[in-house]
Design an enzyme around this catalytic site. Structure first.
Site, PDB file in Angstrom:
ATOM      1  N   HIS A   1      -3.785  -5.071   0.496  1.00  0.00           N
ATOM      2  CA  HIS A   1      -3.229  -5.484   1.791  1.00  0.00           C
ATOM      3  C   HIS A   1      -3.319  -7.004   1.954  1.00  0.00           C
ATOM      4  O   HIS A   1      -4.272  -7.497   2.577  1.00  0.00           O
ATOM      5  CB  HIS A   1      -3.997  -4.807   2.931  1.00  0.00           C
ATOM      6  CG  HIS A   1      -3.674  -3.362   3.115  1.00  0.00           C
ATOM      7  ND1 HIS A   1      -2.705  -2.904   3.984  1.00  0.00           N
ATOM      8  CD2 HIS A   1      -4.193  -2.258   2.526  1.00  0.00           C
ATOM      9  CE1 HIS A   1      -2.643  -1.584   3.927  1.00  0.00           C
ATOM     10  NE2 HIS A   1      -3.540  -1.167   3.052  1.00  0.00           N
TER      11      HIS A   1
ATOM     12  N   GLU B   1      -1.823  -8.855   3.958  1.00  0.00           N
ATOM     13  CA  GLU B   1      -1.743  -9.247   5.375  1.00  0.00           C
ATOM     14  C   GLU B   1      -3.119  -9.356   6.024  1.00  0.00           C
ATOM     15  O   GLU B   1      -3.282 -10.066   7.017  1.00  0.00           O
ATOM     16  CB  GLU B   1      -0.827  -8.290   6.159  1.00  0.00           C
ATOM     17  CG  GLU B   1      -1.442  -6.958   6.597  1.00  0.00           C
ATOM     18  CD  GLU B   1      -1.566  -5.930   5.475  1.00  0.00           C
ATOM     19  OE1 GLU B   1      -1.255  -6.267   4.318  1.00  0.00           O
ATOM     20  OE2 GLU B   1      -1.979  -4.793   5.771  1.00  0.00           O
TER      21      GLU B   1
ATOM     22  N   CYS C   1       0.825  -1.208   0.000  1.00  0.00           N
ATOM     23  CA  CYS C   1       0.000   0.000   0.000  1.00  0.00           C
ATOM     24  C   CYS C   1       0.864   1.265   0.000  1.00  0.00           C
ATOM     25  O   CYS C   1       1.527   1.552  -0.987  1.00  0.00           O
ATOM     26  CB  CYS C   1      -0.994  -0.032   1.161  1.00  0.00           C
ATOM     27  SG  CYS C   1      -2.308   1.179   0.961  1.00  0.00           S
TER      28      CYS C   1
END
Ligand code: MN
Length: 234
Positions: A209, A211, A106
């Protein structure tokens, strides 16, 4: 186990470096050991901290100061934290010197582009004419748009698919591409969603993202697994 250095966010209210926990869990799920780097303007401290790591993860966060890419700050730009910009610019160049694998997520992807002389949309909706909603902060763990992965890229090799559903919580994006970089995935509206170096440098940048979704969508875990493998190969 591979040690992954994470760039910190800054919590103004508590005057504290911090990072969303999922960056740490995603690294641990792939067998790595995460640690959060200190917020410092000392090159010596940054260098020594990076020496303790096998790879650098540039994390997400607030907007980058537009003067770093030669622009005035527009009203559509969000809050910034200049000290973090300076730290990450330093970390990126130190990592390159050591040919450390880099995963930039990001804001991290935007930072890499700015460090290489590229520019950003200060606000996608305002400046790009896109009608696709990228700042879907209401759905951090849902895939809200697809990306088309560019054939022949490292990302294509790592993921093994041509199209990938992703989450999206960004209002800025890469505009003019920096030196030595290429786009490795596009959103349907033409916004760059992933980036890497043109040569074989071990770096992946994603505008989404992974994660937040690697536990729910296993393809995204491959990005972190690649980072661990890249450490062993470096
Ligand atoms: Mn997006």
């Amino acid at each position: 186990m591979q040690v992954i250095a994470l760039s910190p966010n800054w919590n103004e209210k508590d005057q504290a470096p911090c990072i969303p926990y999922e960056y740490e869990t995603a690294v641990m799920h792939s067998g790595g050991v995460p640690f959060v780097l200190p917020m410092t303007d000392s090159k010596a401290v940054a260098r020594r901290a990076l020496e303790a790591a096998d790879a650098l993860l540039l994390s997400g966060g607030v907007d980058i100061v537009p003067s770093l890419y030669g622009e005035e700050t527009l009203p559509c730009c969000g809050i910034q934290y200049p000290q973090r910009d300076k730290l990450e610019e330093m970390l990126f160049h130190l990592a390159l010197e050591r040919r450390m694998p880099i995963l930039a997520i990001c804001r991290g992807m935007q930072m890499v582009n700015v460090c290489q002389g590229g520019t950003l949309y200060q606000d996608i909706a305002e400046q790009s004419g896109s009608t696709l909603s990228h700042p879907r902060h209401d759905a951090p763990r849902d895939c809200v748009h697809d990306v088309s992965i560019v054939p022949g890229t490292l990302l294509r090799q790592v993921l093994g698919v041509d199209t990938l559903p992703v989450n999206s919580r960004h209002h800025q994006a890469v505009w003019k591409l920096g030196k030595g970089l290429k786009v490795s995935a596009w959103a349907p509206d033409g916004i760059p969603e992933a980036m890497e170096f043109e040569d074989d440098y071990p770096m992946l940048c994603t505008q989404w993202h992974p994660e937040n979704i690697e536990d729910k969508y296993p393809l995204h875990r491959r990005i972190f697994e690649w980072l661990m493998r890249a450490c062993s190969q470096a």
